[in-house]
Design a protein around this motif. Sequence first.
Motif, PDB file in Angstrom:
ATOM      1  N   HIS A   1     -14.838  54.229  33.517  1.00 30.05           N
ATOM      2  CA  HIS A   1     -14.782  53.770  32.130  1.00 30.05           C
ATOM      3  C   HIS A   1     -13.851  52.572  31.952  1.00 30.05           C
ATOM      4  N   TYR A   2     -12.998  52.317  32.926  1.00 26.82           N
ATOM      5  CA  TYR A   2     -12.039  51.212  32.816  1.00 26.82           C
ATOM      6  C   TYR A   2     -12.315  50.106  33.841  1.00 26.82           C
ATOM      7  N   ALA A   3     -13.480  50.127  34.475  1.00 23.92           N
ATOM      8  CA  ALA A   3     -13.805  49.110  35.480  1.00 23.92           C
ATOM      9  C   ALA A   3     -13.917  47.732  34.831  1.00 23.92           C
ATOM     10  N   THR A   4     -13.490  46.755  35.569  1.00 17.43           N
ATOM     11  CA  THR A   4     -13.460  45.379  35.039  1.00 17.43           C
ATOM     12  C   THR A   4     -14.550  44.491  35.620  1.00 17.43           C
ATOM     13  N   THR A   5     -14.902  44.698  36.894  1.00 15.77           N
ATOM     14  CA  THR A   5     -15.866  43.830  37.561  1.00 15.77           C
ATOM     15  C   THR A   5     -16.903  44.688  38.261  1.00 15.77           C
ATOM     16  N   VAL A   6     -18.155  44.398  38.041  1.00 12.38           N
ATOM     17  CA  VAL A   6     -19.220  45.154  38.696  1.00 12.38           C
ATOM     18  C   VAL A   6     -19.197  44.876  40.188  1.00 12.38           C
ATOM     19  N   GLY A   7     -19.205  45.947  40.987  1.00 10.92           N
ATOM     20  CA  GLY A   7     -19.208  45.829  42.430  1.00 10.92           C
ATOM     21  C   GLY A   7     -17.828  45.833  43.055  1.00 10.92           C
ATOM     22  N   SER A   8     -16.766  45.792  42.261  1.00  8.79           N
ATOM     23  CA  SER A   8     -15.423  45.801  42.839  1.00  8.79           C
ATOM     24  C   SER A   8     -14.952  47.236  43.069  1.00  8.79           C
ATOM     25  N   ASN A   9     -13.954  47.362  43.945  1.00  5.68           N
ATOM     26  CA  ASN A   9     -13.448  48.704  44.230  1.00  5.68           C
ATOM     27  C   ASN A   9     -12.388  49.164  43.230  1.00  5.68           C
ATOM     28  N   GLU A  10     -11.891  48.251  42.388  1.00  9.57           N
ATOM     29  CA  GLU A  10     -10.915  48.566  41.349  1.00  9.57           C
ATOM     30  C   GLU A  10      -9.643  49.198  41.919  1.00  9.57           C
ATOM     31  N   MET A  11      -9.257  48.783  43.112  1.00  5.80           N
ATOM     32  CA  MET A  11      -8.063  49.321  43.770  1.00  5.80           C
ATOM     33  C   MET A  11      -6.819  48.536  43.372  1.00  5.80           C
ATOM     34  N   PHE A  12      -5.673  49.214  43.449  1.00  5.78           N
ATOM     35  CA  PHE A  12      -4.354  48.625  43.201  1.00  5.78           C
ATOM     36  C   PHE A  12      -4.304  47.924  41.843  1.00  5.78           C
ATOM     37  N   ALA A  13      -4.886  48.591  40.855  1.00  3.50           N
ATOM     38  CA  ALA A  13      -4.937  48.024  39.505  1.00  3.50           C
ATOM     39  C   ALA A  13      -4.184  48.888  38.502  1.00  3.50           C
ATOM     40  N   GLY A  14      -3.370  49.807  38.988  1.00  2.00           N
ATOM     41  CA  GLY A  14      -2.560  50.651  38.083  1.00  2.00           C
ATOM     42  C   GLY A  14      -3.233  51.935  37.649  1.00  2.00           C
ATOM     43  N   GLY A  15      -4.362  52.297  38.272  1.00  2.00           N
ATOM     44  CA  GLY A  15      -5.026  53.552  37.917  1.00  2.00           C
ATOM     45  C   GLY A  15      -4.458  54.733  38.694  1.00  2.00           C
ATOM     46  N   ASP A  16      -5.048  55.900  38.450  1.00  2.00           N
ATOM     47  CA  ASP A  16      -4.567  57.116  39.137  1.00  2.00           C
ATOM     48  C   ASP A  16      -5.682  58.151  39.284  1.00  2.00           C
TER      49      ASP A  16
END
Length: 342
Positions: free
Chosen positions: A133-148
């Motif tokens: 629900h908080y993804a920013t870019t389609v296809g990215s792994n969304e790593m090291f972005a402050g999530g948990d």
Amino acid sequence: MRTDDELVRVEEHPTKPVRPRMTRTRLGIFAATSVVYAAIVVGVVTTSWPVRFDWQVMLFRPYKQWPEIHTFLDYFVVLGQRGPTAVAVAAWLGWCTYRHRTLRPLLVLGTSLLLLNATVGAAKLGMGRLGPHYATTVGSNEMFAGGDIFPSGHTANAVVTWGVLAYLATTPRARRIASVAAALLALGVGMTTVYLGTHWMSDVTLGWTAGLLVLLVLPWFEPLMARTDTWLLGLWQRLRGRRAPAPVAVAMPAPVALGGPRGPVDDELPVREPVGAGSRPGGAASVRVPDGRPHLPPRPHTARSERTPVTPTGSRRPPHADRVPRTSPLAPGTGRGRAAGN
């Protein structure tokens, strides 16, 4: 899963619970699970096929495909939440602790939850992945972005909390049933989070492996838990001993010899020999007269034949010529009472 040596020990002691130990089979499963864990992490970090599959599932939007089960799954996912599941399992294991007089069930649960928080919590904070629900870019792994969310805490918690019940089972059949039930619950909780869109599929896969690793390493902590159990029970016994009141010494009655001679107080009052003429030297033989009761003065004993019943009309005995009256008869003019005085 039990090895042959564990099954032999169960047959030798069918009523004694067997504590799992780190066997070669368990070590092999632990090594294979560790390899899978590392492969998932590497695949997500390098944005390879696990990330592509995550986006395919996310864009499919399962919560829109089957909206009729959405309400049920909102409640079902609570079976993987840390607080409710820990309280429910701790209540059952607390009853087992009281029944078997050992703290091991609660110690196993506490140790597993500590390991889960340390390993999964560190991985969540270290990799900082964002959820779907908080993804920013389609296809990215969304790593090291402050999530948990990587790995899935709900999924790992479901594996550990319900898997502890299978770990503590005392018979092979109970362990198999509990293992299957725990696996189905963990599978359902993980897929529910994917359906609701709160986790990627790779989050759930890593949560399964993380929870399984915690269960596999528990036998390494068995000696520590056994020492802790002994120490806590000993401390509890010492505290109870200090709080207990000191015993009061009670004087015990003197033992009575069976079959011995009976004293004078057992059967009758003691008698004393009066000092009189009969007890003096040269006098008549002394006669033992029993004492009177403590509350009554002594009185002479008269035979029944010497007693004369007295009634208002006088004696009922017939007169005898040889009996002399005790008192002289009154004169004809003599009266009684005040009339006689007048």
